[in-house]
Scaffold this active site. Structure first.
Site, PDB file in Angstrom:
ATOM      1  CG  HIS A   1      -5.899   1.658   5.379  1.00  0.00           C
ATOM      2  ND1 HIS A   1      -5.600   2.856   6.128  1.00  0.00           N
ATOM      3  CD2 HIS A   1      -5.120   1.118   5.218  1.00  0.00           C
ATOM      4  CE1 HIS A   1      -4.145   2.556   6.474  1.00  0.00           C
ATOM      5  NE2 HIS A   1      -3.937   1.442   5.764  1.00  0.00           N
TER       6      HIS A   1
ATOM      7  CG  ASN B   1      -1.881   1.124   1.441  1.00  0.00           C
ATOM      8  OD1 ASN B   1      -1.738   1.929   0.482  1.00  0.00           O
ATOM      9  ND2 ASN B   1      -2.307   1.408   2.558  1.00  0.00           N
ATOM     10  CD1 TRP B   2       3.497   0.901  -2.815  1.00  0.00           C
ATOM     11  CD2 TRP B   2       3.371   1.894  -4.698  1.00  0.00           C
ATOM     12  NE1 TRP B   2       3.954   0.200  -3.663  1.00  0.00           N
ATOM     13  CE2 TRP B   2       3.920   0.621  -4.992  1.00  0.00           C
ATOM     14  CE3 TRP B   2       3.289   2.884  -5.880  1.00  0.00           C
ATOM     15  CZ2 TRP B   2       4.533   0.289  -6.050  1.00  0.00           C
ATOM     16  CZ3 TRP B   2       3.944   2.315  -7.053  1.00  0.00           C
ATOM     17  CH2 TRP B   2       4.487   1.220  -7.060  1.00  0.00           C
ATOM     18  CE  LYS B   3      -0.156   3.411   4.756  1.00  0.00           C
ATOM     19  NZ  LYS B   3      -0.214   3.696   6.079  1.00  0.00           N
TER      20      LYS B   3
ATOM     21  CD  GLU C   1      -3.306  -2.875   7.495  1.00  0.00           C
ATOM     22  OE1 GLU C   1      -2.442  -2.895   6.972  1.00  0.00           O
ATOM     23  OE2 GLU C   1      -4.059  -1.752   7.350  1.00  0.00           O
TER      24      GLU C   1
ATOM     25  N   GLY D   1       2.962  -1.220   4.161  1.00  0.00           N
ATOM     26  CA  GLY D   1       2.921   0.205   3.901  1.00  0.00           C
ATOM     27  C   GLY D   1       4.219   0.814   3.765  1.00  0.00           C
ATOM     28  N   GLY D   2       4.650   1.209   4.819  1.00  0.00           N
ATOM     29  CA  GLY D   2       6.131   2.000   4.988  1.00  0.00           C
ATOM     30  C   GLY D   2       6.986   1.196   4.017  1.00  0.00           C
TER      31      GLY D   2
ATOM     32  CB  SER E   1       5.279  -1.752  11.626  1.00  0.00           C
ATOM     33  OG  SER E   1       4.919  -0.582  11.840  1.00  0.00           O
TER      34      SER E   1
HETATM   35  C1  PEP Z   1      -0.877   0.114   6.288  1.00  0.00           C
HETATM   36  O1  PEP Z   1      -1.313   1.438   6.656  1.00  0.00           O
HETATM   37  O2  PEP Z   1      -1.996  -0.485   5.654  1.00  0.00           O
HETATM   38  C2  PEP Z   1       0.351  -0.503   6.841  1.00  0.00           C
HETATM   39  C3  PEP Z   1       0.575  -1.715   6.618  1.00  0.00           C
HETATM   40  O3  PEP Z   1       1.338   0.517   6.933  1.00  0.00           O
HETATM   41  P1  PEP Z   1       2.414   0.267   7.463  1.00  0.00           P
HETATM   42  O4  PEP Z   1       3.304  -1.017   7.045  1.00  0.00           O
HETATM   43  O5  PEP Z   1       3.586   1.387   7.278  1.00  0.00           O
HETATM   44  O6  PEP Z   1       2.595   0.032   9.118  1.00  0.00           O
END
Ligand code: PEP
Length: 266
Positions: A96, A11-13, A168, A241-242, A220
């Site tokens: 989300h 998920n590149w947001k 999540e 995400g990140g 994360s």
């Molecule tokens: C998300 O926001 O869907 C996510 C999994 O972010 P991150 O991996 O950066 O916590």
């Protein structure tokens, strides 16, 4: 069976413009081997979906939209419908926590979006998870119960086979940069939540549905903790995400998903 494959979703947001997304995809394509046991899905900015859909080899990557509107067409300025996305994406991330908490998306919106995706041949990835204060108040199961009951109301068992649930926990989501050091649940805690989600699906749709549905972990996830989560009972993949914005990191996560399932098959 769909659970034979690990599902890794990036998920590149609201990161990477159209050119950056295209360059990134090119780089990632050179790093990621096609594996029969891993399905990789990328969720770039809406703006890049059309061009990336022409660029990608769909045997290597699939595309997801990060959000959609539930009406098919009409006077809804600024919105994009599942009907317009049909054929461009295979998946849609729905509910989300950033949509729920920053943009005030309700369970009813989530339900409508899931139904819109399904009627347009797009597979919904339903995100559920508790906030830090709900966790502190021991409300995780109640929150998940409510989000699943509301999000999946009026869905048939047949439609459920196209849905993935992503657990999540909101408190575990990184800010995009601190994914390597941010607190996360232990893999065994994610496994117990996955078991709770399956019990809930069992109550709503029966045993087969509960054992067949894919459940992802997100929050994360990175190349160091990926194997732990991917090896946890009942977890079928990761929503990332990140770490998905770093090609090296993301390709390592994908490789770990392959190695994990190769070990599991032995
Ligand atoms: C998300 O926001 O869907 C996510 C999994 O972010 P991150 O991996 O950066 O916590």
């Amino acid at each position: 069976m769909v659970r034979d494959k690990k599902l890794i979703v990036g998920n590149w947001k609201m990161n990477l413009d159209t050119n950056e997304a295209s360059l990134y995809l090119h780089k990632l394509a050179g790093m990621v081997k096609m594996r029969r046991d891993v399905e990789v899905v990328l969720a770039p900015t809406l703006l890049a979906l059309q061009s990336l859909s022409l660029q990608i080899d769909r045997r290597q990557f699939k595309l997801a939209v990060q959000n959609l509107y539930w009406r098919d067409a009409g006077a809804y300025t600024g919105e994009v419908s599942a009907t317009q996305l049909r054929g461009v994406v295979d998946y849609a991330i729905v509910g989300h926590s950033e949509r729920r908490h920053i943009f005030g998306e309700t369970d009813k919106d989530v339900r409508n979006k899931i139904q819109a995706a399904l009627r347009n041949n797009i597979r919904p990835i339903l995100c559920v998870g508790e906030t830090a204060s709900e966790r502190a108040d021991n409300e995780t199961n109640d929150v998940l119960h409510d989000q699943l009951a509301a999000g999946l109301a009026n869905i048939t068992s047949d439609e459920l086979t196209h849905i993935t649930v992503a657990y999540e926990p909101v408190w575990a989501l990184s800010n995009g940069k601190d994914f390597a050091s941010h607190p996360t649940p232990l893999p065994e805690d994610a496994a117990s939540v996955a078991a709770f989600i399956r019990r809930q699906i069992d109550h709503m749709f029966g045993k087969n549905a509960a054992s067949d549905i894919r459940v992802l972990y997100g929050g994360s996830a990175n190349s160091h903790n990926a194997s732990g989560f991917l090896g946890a009972e009942g977890i079928d993949g990761l929503l990332v995400g990140g770490a998905s914005l770093n090609a090296q990191e993301f390709s390592e996560i994908i490789e770990k998903a392959h190695k994990g399932s190769a070990v599991a098959k032995k």
